[in-house]
Motif scaffolding. Structure first.
Motif, PDB file in Angstrom:
ATOM      1  N   PRO A  28       0.956  -1.120   0.118  1.00 44.36           N
ATOM      2  CA  PRO A  28      -0.061  -0.157  -0.191  1.00 44.36           C
ATOM      3  C   PRO A  28       0.741   1.188  -0.248  1.00 44.36           C
ATOM      4  O   PRO A  28       2.082   1.235   0.504  1.00 44.36           O
ATOM      5  N   LEU A  29      -0.203   2.433  -0.375  1.00 46.83           N
ATOM      6  CA  LEU A  29       1.089   3.435  -0.005  1.00 46.83           C
ATOM      7  C   LEU A  29       1.018   3.919   1.660  1.00 46.83           C
ATOM      8  O   LEU A  29       0.135   3.456   2.521  1.00 46.83           O
ATOM      9  N   ASP A  30       1.696   5.091   1.515  1.00 46.86           N
ATOM     10  CA  ASP A  30       1.044   6.716   2.229  1.00 46.86           C
ATOM     11  C   ASP A  30       0.039   6.979   2.560  1.00 46.86           C
ATOM     12  O   ASP A  30       1.004   7.875   2.024  1.00 46.86           O
ATOM     13  N   HIS A  31      -1.334   7.262   2.200  1.00 47.44           N
ATOM     14  CA  HIS A  31      -2.127   7.858   2.047  1.00 47.44           C
ATOM     15  C   HIS A  31      -1.889   8.913   3.326  1.00 47.44           C
ATOM     16  O   HIS A  31      -2.794  10.036   2.934  1.00 47.44           O
ATOM     17  N   GLY A  32      -1.545   8.892   4.291  1.00 48.67           N
ATOM     18  CA  GLY A  32      -1.569   9.772   5.233  1.00 48.67           C
ATOM     19  C   GLY A  32      -0.465  10.353   5.955  1.00 48.67           C
ATOM     20  O   GLY A  32      -0.376  11.527   6.834  1.00 48.67           O
ATOM     21  N   TRP A  33       0.573  10.361   5.025  1.00 43.07           N
ATOM     22  CA  TRP A  33       1.200  11.523   4.791  1.00 43.07           C
ATOM     23  C   TRP A  33       1.222  12.828   5.052  1.00 43.07           C
ATOM     24  O   TRP A  33       2.768  13.591   5.672  1.00 43.07           O
TER      25      TRP A  33
END
Length: 271
Positions: free
Chosen positions: A260-265
C-alpha cells in the motif's frame, strides 16, 4: 461560550468495494479523502478478501443494500462529490447510475476492472454497461491504459494512444478524462487530462517500487475531494497527482506483494 467547531469539511460519497488489506477500495478512498481535507462517506458494493498478494474472494452485496447505503448518506449528510470504484456487475452498474441521477454532485468514475494482482473485478458483460451508463454520467473518468482499451478498442501504448482513447471517451459522453499512464512503457509516467477545451500533461519519473496497490482508487478519491472542496478540475487533478506521487515515495513497505501507499503523509507533515 464561543463555538470552537471548525467549518464542516466537504463531503464525498464513495461507492465502491471494500479491501480487507486496506490498500485499495473503500479503505484507500476514505484515507485519501481525509488526507485531502474532505469528509468521506461510503456505500459498499462488495466485500473482498484481499491483501498485498492478491484478491482471494469477492462477495457482492445485494442491490437494495447498496442503494440503501447511498440513500442514507445522500438524504442526511449529502455529498459535494461522488466517487465510484468497483461495481462488479451489470446490475450494480445500472443501480449506481440510477443513484447518480438523484444527485447534482459531480461524479468521478474510476472504471475498475482488474485488481493489481490480476483478479477480475468487473464482469465481462458489464463493460458495455459502464460504457453506456457510467461514462456519460462522469464529470471525470479515470481509466488506466487497459481499462481505456477495453472501453474504446483503441490500443494505448504511448501518448498518442492516450490522446486518441481520451478523445473517444469524451465522444462517449464523459465531461473530462484523466488517461493514467502507469501501464504505458517508459521511464517517465505521463497522465493526460483531456477536456473539451484542451489537454493537460502531468509527468514525472517512474518510481521503481512494488508499493503501488490502490494507486487508482487513491487518485480518483483525492480528485473527488478536491472537487468537493471547490477546486477547479485542473487544480484538483494536479493536487491529487502530487499527493499520490508522494504517497508512493513514502510507502511503508508492508506485505509480501504489491504494498500500500502512505495515504496519511500530509497529516503527518502537519503535526
Amino acid at each position: 461560550m464561543s463555538d470552537r467547531r471548525s467549518p464542516l469539511p466537504c463531503r464525498v460519497l464513495i461507492i465502491a468495494g471494500s479491501d480487507s488489506g486496506g490498500g485499495a477500495g473503500i479503505q484507500a478512498d476514505i484515507k485519501a479523502v481525509t488526507a485531502m481535507g474532505g469528509y468521506a462517506a461510503t456505500a459498499i458494493t462488495a466485500i473482498t478478501v484481499q491483501n498485498t498478494l492478491g484478491v482471494h474472494g469477492v462477495h457482492p452485496l445485494p442491490l437494495d443494500l447498496i442503494e440503501a447505503q447511498a440513500r442514507a448518506v445522500l438524504d442526511d449528510i449529502g455529498a459535494d462529490a461522488i466517487k465510484t470504484g468497483m461495481l462488479g456487475s451489470v446490475a450494480v452498474v445500472e443501480r449506481v447510475a440510477a443513484i447518480l441521477d438523484t444527485s447534482n454532485a459531480p461524479a468521478v468514475v474510476d472504471p475498475v476492472m482488474v485488481a493489481k494482482g490480476g483478479a477480475a473485478l468487473l464482469d465481462d458483460d458489464a463493460v458495455s454497461a459502464v460504457r453506456s451508463l457510467m461514462i456519460p454520467r462522469a464529470a471525470l473518468l479515470t481509466p488506466n491504459a487497459p481499462e481505456a482499451e477495453a472501453l474504446t478498442g483503441i490500443l494505448v501504448a504511448d501518448l498518442d494512444g492516450q490522446r486518441r482513447a481520451g478523445a473517444a471517451l469524451l465522444e462517449l459522453g464523459a465531461k473530462a478524462v484523466l488517461m493514467k499512464g502507469g501501464h504505458v512503457p517508459g521511464q517517465t509516467v505521463v497522465d493526460l487530462l483531456v477536456t473539451a477545451s484542451g489537454e493537460t500533461l502531468l509527468e514525472g519519473p517512474r518510481i521503481e517500487t512494488n508499493s503501488t496497490h490502490g494507486t487508482g482508487c487513491t487518485l480518483a478519491s483525492a480528485i473527488a475531494a478536491g472537487l468537493a472542496l471547490g477546486r477547479p478540475l485542473e487544480v484538483a487533478v494536479a493536487e491529487a497527482w502530487a499527493y499520490v506521487s508522494e504517497a508512493i515515495r513514502r510507502a511503508p513497505g508492508l506485505g509480501q506483494g504489491h504494498g500500500p501507499l502512505d495515504h496519511g503523509w500530509p497529516l503527518k507533515d502537519a503535526r
